[in-house]
Design an enzyme around this catalytic site. Sequence first.
Site, PDB file in Angstrom:
ATOM      1  N   GLU A 262     -75.364  31.793 -50.185  1.00  0.00           N
ATOM      2  CA  GLU A 262     -76.616  32.160 -49.513  1.00  0.00           C
ATOM      3  C   GLU A 262     -76.286  33.329 -48.597  1.00  0.00           C
ATOM      4  O   GLU A 262     -75.842  33.152 -47.464  1.00  0.00           O
ATOM      5  CB  GLU A 262     -77.177  30.971 -48.723  1.00  0.00           C
ATOM      6  CG  GLU A 262     -77.503  29.756 -49.568  1.00  0.00           C
ATOM      7  CD  GLU A 262     -78.705  29.956 -50.466  1.00  0.00           C
ATOM      8  OE1 GLU A 262     -79.381  31.008 -50.363  1.00  0.00           O
ATOM      9  OE2 GLU A 262     -78.984  29.065 -51.294  1.00  0.00           O
ATOM     10  N   CYS A 296     -82.294  34.960 -42.357  1.00  0.00           N
ATOM     11  CA  CYS A 296     -82.013  35.638 -43.626  1.00  0.00           C
ATOM     12  C   CYS A 296     -83.304  35.972 -44.353  1.00  0.00           C
ATOM     13  O   CYS A 296     -83.326  36.850 -45.217  1.00  0.00           O
ATOM     14  CB  CYS A 296     -81.089  34.796 -44.499  1.00  0.00           C
ATOM     15  SG  CYS A 296     -81.627  33.102 -44.703  1.00  0.00           S
TER      16      CYS A 296
END
Length: 510
Positions: A262, A296
Amino acid sequence: MEILRTLGIEENNQGASTGVHWNTTRENGKIDVVSPVDGRLLASVFRASEEDYRDVSLAAKEAFSVWRKMPAPKRGEIVRQIGDALRDKKNALGALVSWEMGKSLQEGLGEVQEMIDICDFAVGQSRQLYGSTMASERVEHRLYDQYHPLGTVGIISAFNFPVAVWAWNAMLAVVCGDTTLWKPSSKTPLTAIAVQHILAEIVAANKLPEGLFTLIIGSGSTVGEQLLQDPDVPLISLTGSTRVGRHGAQVVASRFGRAILELGGNNAIILTPAANMQLAVPAIVFSAVGTAGQRCTTTRRLIVHESIYDRVKDVLVKAYGSLRIGSPLDERNHVGPLIDVSAVAAYQKALEALQEQGGTILCGGNVLSGKGFESGCYVEPVLAEAENDYPIVQEETFAPILYLIRYSGDVENAIALQNDVVQGLSSSIFTENLREAELFLSAAGSDCGIANVNIGTSGAEIGGAFGGEKETGGGRESGSDAWKGYMRRQTNTINYGTQLPLAQGIKFDI
């Protein structure tokens, strides 16, 4: 601070735990955890040693041999208890997230709620670890697949979600029969220690094997590298920058391990002439400045059709002018601090690059000082005009900087701009035109792992798998069928007849 005492945080804390016992190493130096809220020293953590790592890895390996034999629904019962324990400590843990990381108290509490939600999800998942039965081509044969526990799951988490991302991985991993080894960010170790104390109570109360939940805190070059190279850890879930993820993936792949990555995001919202501006503006502003741009999934690019560009720019400049910046513990404020002064320096460097490359800052751009801003970590959110091909726009800057980019023609041109970056995490379009929305969601549309219509890019629900494509790493965590990533798949064939037919009609007579 009362919340520290409530969560078992001392002035000086050890940096490794086998789930019940803590190490005693003090020779590797310590991490002083300074709050970005006001610059105060919250507590310190002694860095773990390489020997400490070997201890926790061995504990996790030994616990796996016991834990994998427990029926999955019973593993789910343990996760249910963890969820209840988190409910009891939600306020204290959420406040600590805010003090240590700098996100708003509402977001800190929301992050703990995500932990609780994934516990609930995982409890249900513990009764749904399904395989499939297929039709065999051979008479009196049964063909099916099933899933088995994998082993120890290493979890490397980032500072911006110091506990939720761990929970996404750990709760699914343990219902799948795995044990966990957690390396949190050295910028936010206290929340991890607090969680470890909560888990220890559950482990002790249920007489579970020590090593079910293990923790290691230290530098990436020592214990982090050990974790990546450890052959007893078949799966690493790594959340972090693309640079760190690229190195981690190469190391894990070299030993034929698995990686859930990720990594970076460079997320865009498209505004077409058919957009509902009443929906779009609040979503844009929150997605761009929430958590001070340190998600993010933060919106970093706003791609606007030329026919509405000037109106959108004026509305956003006005909205940015009304933002309140200050302590994240004050719910009246919209924007808190960056994580540390290094993040502030990256923010300033990005703005310098933007202007050198031809961009224009419309508002914001200052580092704040004086009363209430003593930590030196508070900055003004930036709204800027730019082109998609600027090198700085192609990068991910972990700060509240939103680039306005103009497009002309049809929505296909906007989609092409959105996709023209190396990252592929989250994306969004605001339109009330059905064709535009469906094209955006089609195979010819967004190339991101997350694609939204009429909501922003930030935030994700537990039920959907989270992750992205390209240099975002391709990983998936949390919902949907992400649980399969924490297990090993096995295909089984049973011959219940009296003959031995071979596959593909092969004849073999002896």
